[in-house]
Motif scaffolding. Sequence first.
Motif, PDB file in Angstrom:
ATOM      1  N   ASP A   5       1.045  -0.982  -0.099  1.00  0.00           N
ATOM      2  CA  ASP A   5       0.229  -0.114  -0.186  1.00  0.00           C
ATOM      3  C   ASP A   5       0.970   1.520   0.179  1.00  0.00           C
ATOM      4  O   ASP A   5       1.939   1.224   0.624  1.00  0.00           O
ATOM      5  CB  ASP A   5      -1.264   0.002   1.553  1.00  0.00           C
ATOM      6  CG  ASP A   5      -1.980  -1.051   1.509  1.00  0.00           C
ATOM      7  OD1 ASP A   5      -2.671  -1.318   2.032  1.00  0.00           O
ATOM      8  OD2 ASP A   5      -2.524  -1.210   0.237  1.00  0.00           O
ATOM      9  N   ALA A   6       0.687   2.297  -0.568  1.00  0.00           N
ATOM     10  CA  ALA A   6       1.170   3.202  -1.084  1.00  0.00           C
ATOM     11  C   ALA A   6       1.235   5.003  -0.956  1.00  0.00           C
ATOM     12  O   ALA A   6      -0.904   4.528  -1.419  1.00  0.00           O
ATOM     13  CB  ALA A   6       1.857   3.288  -2.040  1.00  0.00           C
ATOM     14  N   LEU A   7       0.843   6.234  -1.300  1.00  0.00           N
ATOM     15  CA  LEU A   7       1.151   6.983  -1.070  1.00  0.00           C
ATOM     16  C   LEU A   7       1.325   7.739  -2.065  1.00  0.00           C
ATOM     17  O   LEU A   7       2.585   8.035  -1.831  1.00  0.00           O
ATOM     18  CB  LEU A   7       0.398   7.616  -0.159  1.00  0.00           C
ATOM     19  CG  LEU A   7      -1.079   7.376   1.112  1.00  0.00           C
ATOM     20  CD1 LEU A   7      -0.842   8.002   2.569  1.00  0.00           C
ATOM     21  CD2 LEU A   7      -2.329   7.645   0.680  1.00  0.00           C
ATOM     22  N   GLY A   9       1.224  11.631  -2.703  1.00  0.00           N
ATOM     23  CA  GLY A   9       0.399  12.993  -1.708  1.00  0.00           C
ATOM     24  C   GLY A   9      -0.246  12.197  -1.075  1.00  0.00           C
ATOM     25  O   GLY A   9       0.280  11.412   0.254  1.00  0.00           O
ATOM     26  N   ARG A  10      -1.988  12.380  -1.456  1.00  0.00           N
ATOM     27  CA  ARG A  10      -2.180  11.401  -0.380  1.00  0.00           C
ATOM     28  C   ARG A  10      -3.734  10.401  -0.456  1.00  0.00           C
ATOM     29  O   ARG A  10      -4.529  10.142  -0.443  1.00  0.00           O
ATOM     30  CB  ARG A  10      -3.399  12.763   0.334  1.00  0.00           C
ATOM     31  CG  ARG A  10      -2.731  13.479   1.556  1.00  0.00           C
ATOM     32  CD  ARG A  10      -3.494  13.686   2.372  1.00  0.00           C
ATOM     33  NE  ARG A  10      -4.048  15.214   1.619  1.00  0.00           N
ATOM     34  CZ  ARG A  10      -4.153  16.398   1.171  1.00  0.00           C
ATOM     35  NH1 ARG A  10      -2.828  16.521   1.600  1.00  0.00           N
ATOM     36  NH2 ARG A  10      -5.232  17.039   0.965  1.00  0.00           N
ATOM     37  N   SER A  12      -4.338   7.396  -2.215  1.00  0.00           N
ATOM     38  CA  SER A  12      -3.680   6.006  -1.970  1.00  0.00           C
ATOM     39  C   SER A  12      -3.755   4.685  -3.889  1.00  0.00           C
ATOM     40  O   SER A  12      -4.009   5.305  -4.292  1.00  0.00           O
ATOM     41  CB  SER A  12      -4.633   5.105  -1.078  1.00  0.00           C
ATOM     42  OG  SER A  12      -5.923   5.232  -1.956  1.00  0.00           O
ATOM     43  N   HIS A  27      -5.190   4.313  -7.212  1.00  0.00           N
ATOM     44  CA  HIS A  27      -6.049   3.188  -6.981  1.00  0.00           C
ATOM     45  C   HIS A  27      -7.334   4.175  -8.080  1.00  0.00           C
ATOM     46  O   HIS A  27      -8.161   3.200  -8.637  1.00  0.00           O
ATOM     47  CB  HIS A  27      -6.730   3.239  -5.182  1.00  0.00           C
ATOM     48  CG  HIS A  27      -6.036   2.299  -5.201  1.00  0.00           C
ATOM     49  ND1 HIS A  27      -5.809   2.317  -4.016  1.00  0.00           N
ATOM     50  CD2 HIS A  27      -6.061   1.042  -5.157  1.00  0.00           C
ATOM     51  CE1 HIS A  27      -5.140   1.172  -3.394  1.00  0.00           C
ATOM     52  NE2 HIS A  27      -5.136   0.459  -4.394  1.00  0.00           N
ATOM     53  N   HIS A  51       7.221   6.525   7.854  1.00  0.00           N
ATOM     54  CA  HIS A  51       6.786   6.915   6.886  1.00  0.00           C
ATOM     55  C   HIS A  51       7.951   7.143   5.703  1.00  0.00           C
ATOM     56  O   HIS A  51       8.550   8.073   5.897  1.00  0.00           O
ATOM     57  CB  HIS A  51       6.187   7.676   6.402  1.00  0.00           C
ATOM     58  CG  HIS A  51       4.984   7.776   7.334  1.00  0.00           C
ATOM     59  ND1 HIS A  51       3.790   9.236   7.396  1.00  0.00           N
ATOM     60  CD2 HIS A  51       4.143   6.565   7.859  1.00  0.00           C
ATOM     61  CE1 HIS A  51       2.883   8.704   8.426  1.00  0.00           C
ATOM     62  NE2 HIS A  51       3.430   7.222   9.059  1.00  0.00           N
ATOM     63  N   TYR A  53       9.556   7.747   2.407  1.00  0.00           N
ATOM     64  CA  TYR A  53       9.553   8.149   1.171  1.00  0.00           C
ATOM     65  C   TYR A  53      10.556   7.928  -0.015  1.00  0.00           C
ATOM     66  O   TYR A  53      11.776   7.976   0.413  1.00  0.00           O
ATOM     67  CB  TYR A  53       9.618   9.749   0.672  1.00  0.00           C
ATOM     68  CG  TYR A  53       8.264  10.460   2.457  1.00  0.00           C
ATOM     69  CD1 TYR A  53       8.586  10.024   3.541  1.00  0.00           C
ATOM     70  CD2 TYR A  53       6.909  10.884   1.120  1.00  0.00           C
ATOM     71  CE1 TYR A  53       6.643  10.989   4.470  1.00  0.00           C
ATOM     72  CE2 TYR A  53       5.633  11.121   2.032  1.00  0.00           C
ATOM     73  CZ  TYR A  53       5.765  11.036   3.542  1.00  0.00           C
ATOM     74  OH  TYR A  53       4.820  11.719   4.231  1.00  0.00           O
ATOM     75  N   ARG A  63       7.222  12.104  -4.491  1.00  0.00           N
ATOM     76  CA  ARG A  63       7.626  11.394  -3.786  1.00  0.00           C
ATOM     77  C   ARG A  63       6.326   9.701  -3.720  1.00  0.00           C
ATOM     78  O   ARG A  63       5.521  10.294  -3.420  1.00  0.00           O
ATOM     79  CB  ARG A  63       7.749  12.157  -2.623  1.00  0.00           C
ATOM     80  CG  ARG A  63       8.691  13.186  -2.532  1.00  0.00           C
ATOM     81  CD  ARG A  63       9.963  13.705  -1.273  1.00  0.00           C
ATOM     82  NE  ARG A  63       8.978  13.997   0.015  1.00  0.00           N
ATOM     83  CZ  ARG A  63       8.878  13.767   1.073  1.00  0.00           C
ATOM     84  NH1 ARG A  63       9.927  13.632   0.474  1.00  0.00           N
ATOM     85  NH2 ARG A  63       8.137  14.192   1.823  1.00  0.00           N
ATOM     86  N   CYS A  65       5.213   7.317  -0.881  1.00  0.00           N
ATOM     87  CA  CYS A  65       4.714   7.013   0.635  1.00  0.00           C
ATOM     88  C   CYS A  65       4.650   5.357   0.995  1.00  0.00           C
ATOM     89  O   CYS A  65       3.809   5.292   0.726  1.00  0.00           O
ATOM     90  CB  CYS A  65       4.092   8.060   1.099  1.00  0.00           C
ATOM     91  SG  CYS A  65       4.292   7.705   3.300  1.00  0.00           S
ATOM     92  N   ILE A  66       5.977   5.152   1.668  1.00  0.00           N
ATOM     93  CA  ILE A  66       5.031   3.620   1.527  1.00  0.00           C
ATOM     94  C   ILE A  66       5.216   3.408   3.450  1.00  0.00           C
ATOM     95  O   ILE A  66       6.627   4.140   3.992  1.00  0.00           O
ATOM     96  CB  ILE A  66       5.993   2.312   0.792  1.00  0.00           C
ATOM     97  CG1 ILE A  66       5.692   2.382  -0.634  1.00  0.00           C
ATOM     98  CG2 ILE A  66       5.876   0.909   1.455  1.00  0.00           C
ATOM     99  CD1 ILE A  66       6.353   1.821  -1.317  1.00  0.00           C
ATOM    100  N   GLN A  67       4.842   3.208   3.790  1.00  0.00           N
ATOM    101  CA  GLN A  67       4.368   3.254   5.140  1.00  0.00           C
ATOM    102  C   GLN A  67       4.841   1.753   5.987  1.00  0.00           C
ATOM    103  O   GLN A  67       5.333   1.926   6.772  1.00  0.00           O
ATOM    104  CB  GLN A  67       3.194   3.159   5.910  1.00  0.00           C
ATOM    105  CG  GLN A  67       2.554   5.132   6.355  1.00  0.00           C
ATOM    106  CD  GLN A  67       1.914   5.126   6.016  1.00  0.00           C
ATOM    107  OE1 GLN A  67       0.674   5.022   6.439  1.00  0.00           O
ATOM    108  NE2 GLN A  67       1.388   6.714   5.703  1.00  0.00           N
TER     109      GLN A  67
END
Lengths: 360, 203
Positions: A5-7, A9-10, A12, A27, A51, A53, A63, A65-67
Amino acid sequence: MTSFDALYGRTSGVASIQGPYLVFTSHTDGRQIKISLKNIQVSIEGINSHHYYFFDKANPQERICIQDKNILMALSRAGVAQIEKTQQEANSRRWRRLALVASPFVVAIALLIATPVFISFLPASLLGYLISPQQEKRIGEWLLPMVRLQFHVQEGHPAQAKMRILLDHLKAANPELQELYVEIYISQDPVPNAFAVPGNKIVINRGIFKSAESIDEIVGVLAHELGHVEQRHVLKSLSGTLGKIVGTLMLAALIGPDQSVAIMKTANFLHLKYSRDDETAADKRGFEFLHQAHVSTAGMIHFFEKLAKQDPSFSSLMVFASTHPASEDRVHFLSQMAKELPDLSPVALPVELQELKALF
Amino acid sequence: MTGFNLNHLRAVLVHQVHEIGEFFGFETRNKYQILDDQQGLIGYAAEQQKGIFGFILRQYLGHWRKFDVYFFTPDRTLTMIAHHPFRWFFQRIEVRTAQGKLLGALQRRFSVLSKRFDVENERGMTIMEISSPIWQLWTFTYMHQGNQLAQVKKKWSGLFSEAFTDKDNFLVEFTSPTMSDQEKNVVTASAVFIDLLFFEKKR
């Protein structure tokens, strides 16, 4: 192919390693962002957690983002060289955060354990500031029934009045004692001993009167106990005992009873040194009280000589584990004091030895 | 997606409706009005009280219990549900549409001196972070990658009310124009939750 799961920005989406790229697929609209693994950079950010980046060093604005920290493993397997450094940095941040979070608890626990032990080593002079004489008196009154019971204290023994007279004689010559209200009790215990209890109470065993060979010996014992009372050693001893009990209980809750008792026994050796120092200080003050009151100090010295003869096998090792200095050492100390402070011309004491012995 | 239509709004006011029981020390169920920046009514929020048992639990357990907050439009149509599962620590609230679709969540994080939360999207990913330091008791700033997206601020409603009740107003500001309607709804629901968590106490 593992996806995460990644972002972006915001927005997803899902990120995966596809060939030489880290690919993010949204998505929402299926849009893809690709970052070349050759140029990939990693930044660890986040206020509350880590997080990761990922961006191309040529294009740092885009960027992903993968948490999930497993992305680092996946990138490492894919041969991205700088990931190891990132993993180390992430671990280091994690440990620092853990230390930061744990430190107040560690400090709190250490203080919880250290405080009662620290209290037990407080000097009597400081305790005297913290606990007023009135408070000490109340503590003494609270303890008195237990003392009466344990040491078979006889209420209203006629010897009390006689000892009161001797006490007044010492007080009259020593201004430091005049403010002290001291109560004397007689115990039926045959062992030649005397002790002080909080609240300026002195208990003298019947054994003292039985074994005394002169009235000066009895007054010497009284003077020694007055030394403890005047310097509030009893308070210190009480706080020391309480501190050790509380400290042991705290440690037992954390590390188990056997280990905690072992630690506190070790700490107790230090405490014994303080106890022996207090006895020496009381010997010194007692000697000074006698000297001021024109009472022969030979009685006091003779009393300890008798004690020393009773236990000649008392070795230096036993002194280390004892609350009192060796009697021989006390005799030596008092004899030195006698040389420095020779007796003044003696005055007759208002009570005679036979008067006291007759009462037992 | 349902929830409120907050697309065009830069701020909403969450206004708690106090009940007479609050003057006598009883925690009645919490009710709020949600107003736009012109004080126009957008909707309501109300904690669901489940009978006498729920009443008793509220009195004695506070937020250490499971509860739901329902959000209604002015015509009393249910539009959103915020569900608080039972947690000993690290409180959480999950925001769903009336149909049950997850919009997002607010998750309390561990901290000693400040209040920290993560705002999650429907997939459980953290899209915003909140850290409210101890010297800013009444302000919660929602951050993403170092940028402020929103802020929840308590707005004093007058000395008399503050002295006797925990009637509070909250201003929810959507600082960033990039915020989606879904995110705004989650932030609004989180403001209600923050009130329940921190400000539902008598002075």
